[in-house]
Write an enzyme that holds these catalytic residues in place. Sequence first.
Site, mmCIF file in Angstrom:
data_model
loop_
_atom_site.group_PDB
_atom_site.id
_atom_site.type_symbol
_atom_site.label_atom_id
_atom_site.label_comp_id
_atom_site.label_asym_id
_atom_site.label_seq_id
_atom_site.Cartn_x
_atom_site.Cartn_y
_atom_site.Cartn_z
ATOM 1 N N GLU A 169 -37.553 39.506 -13.006
ATOM 2 C CA GLU A 169 -37.254 39.453 -14.440
ATOM 3 C C GLU A 169 -38.218 40.272 -15.297
ATOM 4 O O GLU A 169 -37.944 40.516 -16.481
ATOM 5 C CB GLU A 169 -37.282 37.995 -14.918
ATOM 6 C CG GLU A 169 -36.149 37.145 -14.377
ATOM 7 C CD GLU A 169 -36.463 36.458 -13.057
ATOM 8 O OE1 GLU A 169 -35.840 35.435 -12.737
ATOM 9 O OE2 GLU A 169 -37.351 36.968 -12.315
ATOM 10 N N TRP A 196 -54.196 17.797 -9.567
ATOM 11 C CA TRP A 196 -53.483 18.939 -9.000
ATOM 12 C C TRP A 196 -54.301 19.623 -7.908
ATOM 13 O O TRP A 196 -55.503 19.806 -8.032
ATOM 14 C CB TRP A 196 -53.160 19.960 -10.091
ATOM 15 C CG TRP A 196 -52.235 19.457 -11.151
ATOM 16 C CD1 TRP A 196 -52.557 19.175 -12.447
ATOM 17 C CD2 TRP A 196 -50.841 19.176 -11.024
ATOM 18 N NE1 TRP A 196 -51.450 18.729 -13.132
ATOM 19 C CE2 TRP A 196 -50.377 18.721 -12.282
ATOM 20 C CE3 TRP A 196 -49.939 19.242 -9.965
ATOM 21 C CZ2 TRP A 196 -49.067 18.352 -12.510
ATOM 22 C CZ3 TRP A 196 -48.620 18.885 -10.182
ATOM 23 C CH2 TRP A 196 -48.198 18.444 -11.443
#
Length: 543
Positions: free
Chosen positions: A332, A446
């Site tokens: 993209e 995380w």
Amino acid sequence: MLAGQMMTQALTITSIMEFADRVFPEVEIVSFTAENPLHRYTLADAFRRSRQLANALAAAGVQTGDRIATLAWNDYRHFELYYAVPCSGAVCHTINPRLFPEQIDYIINHAEDKLLFTDPAFLPLLEQSKSTLPTLTKIVVLTNAANMPQTSLSNIEDYESFIADHADHFDWPDIDENTASGLCYTSGTTGNPKGVLYSHRSCVLHSYAAALPDTMNLSSKDVILPIVPMFHVNAWSIPYCAAMVGAKIVFPGAKMGDGETLQRLINSEQVTISAGVPTIWLALLNYLRESGKKISSLKRIVVGGAACPLSIIEEFQEKHDVYTHQSWGMTETSPLGVFNTLKSGMDDLPKKELDQIRLKQGRPVFGVDLRIVADDGSIQPWDGESIGEVRIKGNWICSAYYKYEGKASHDEHGYLKTGDVACMDKRGYMRITDRSKDVIKSGGEWISSIELENVAVGHPAILEAAVIGIPDVKWSERPLLIAVKLAGEKIDEKTLLSYLDGKVAKWWIPENVVFVDELPHTATGKVSKKDLRSQFANYITKS
């Protein structure tokens, strides 16, 4: 407003071609093909044949806006298509031959391709689909009559016969710079692949940016080996920006993953710069280790598609005096988003600090606007710690998917939501920590699978590694390290886990290692985490 009094010229691929044809006609293009291991000609030859091809396309009924598909490796005939198709007003639709047959069927039908140009090696793939591609009026095989293979496909012709009887002069149409020039579909890891439709303007601006000193730093003195495939994101615009600056091009054909061929091409053609994904560089380094051979002309490589481990950076630098540049982008983004070059004064930093900078994907390139957005929508500071999703907009960023009616991929400010999780440091360098779907959340904190993988690959006995999250009763999720050993090497779970100690946070270190013969890869050469999660769906952790 007082308007400026300067001329304007449309930013078209045609302008690149016509400029290169006038200024750099003698520059060489060298190609490895199945029928000729070292085809050699010049830019003048290439553009003369592109004009023949444009006449052949017109005779075949190709009109403005028609999609013309390619299913091909990196070689000189594919290069001719890169110019003849968009410069005649049609759209060059490059298709990844490594996709599943069903995905290729879907892409051709969705794009409504009119003609298809294919490498001979992919005819068996197309023979499976011959009854499901109703829009194709002709298939052209990228070879000559003498090497045309037998096939059950109808309305098919070899490339040389297709262009042979056509004039080598062509009146290129005046094209609006916003006209579509190329089409490339995403790999479709979730749902069907989505089409990204590039314009002449976006390709020219992207080529300018790619050639800049703080990106690939290309000039007429360079010899470039684009290992990144031409069927993926315009080969990172190398076929355009190399012609723009007059750099010699060396195409590896189907041998882009063959270390011996790459080494031979680099030395025989005096390649100075190359670009590709990490798996390619692993293959080349393995060959160099085993053979003891060198790549003396090569000065720098560009790595994209996945994070590059420090071990690759160090081995290229210390053993071969080759500098490694990381980069980041996606289909993209054409794909250039950020590129890693050092700022003034950074060369004198301590090695440990310098290594941490070089492991980052890089700084934004002028022409794109990039921000890091937290889950609550707030914009994160560039402090090297605050993470969030990468969102981007700019002159060569996709504004919408081709013929797509699904969920919007842009936020309310017009930024593309990339799905990559990252942070920016105060110097402006971006560090990708994961894809949003790959981040591991353990005990509410995380863990970056990418950082774990990069450290694991640094062990001299490990060829490749991947980390996925697996369910855990106590911590909700824990990392599982899946590794491939180098041929002939012996290493056990305890040794590898001990190697990680001190290199990542202690609580990041997995309890489990699984050694496998090979890792699954996507069509663009990345490790397929989706396949690994499926393969290890029932794995029970030791913790």
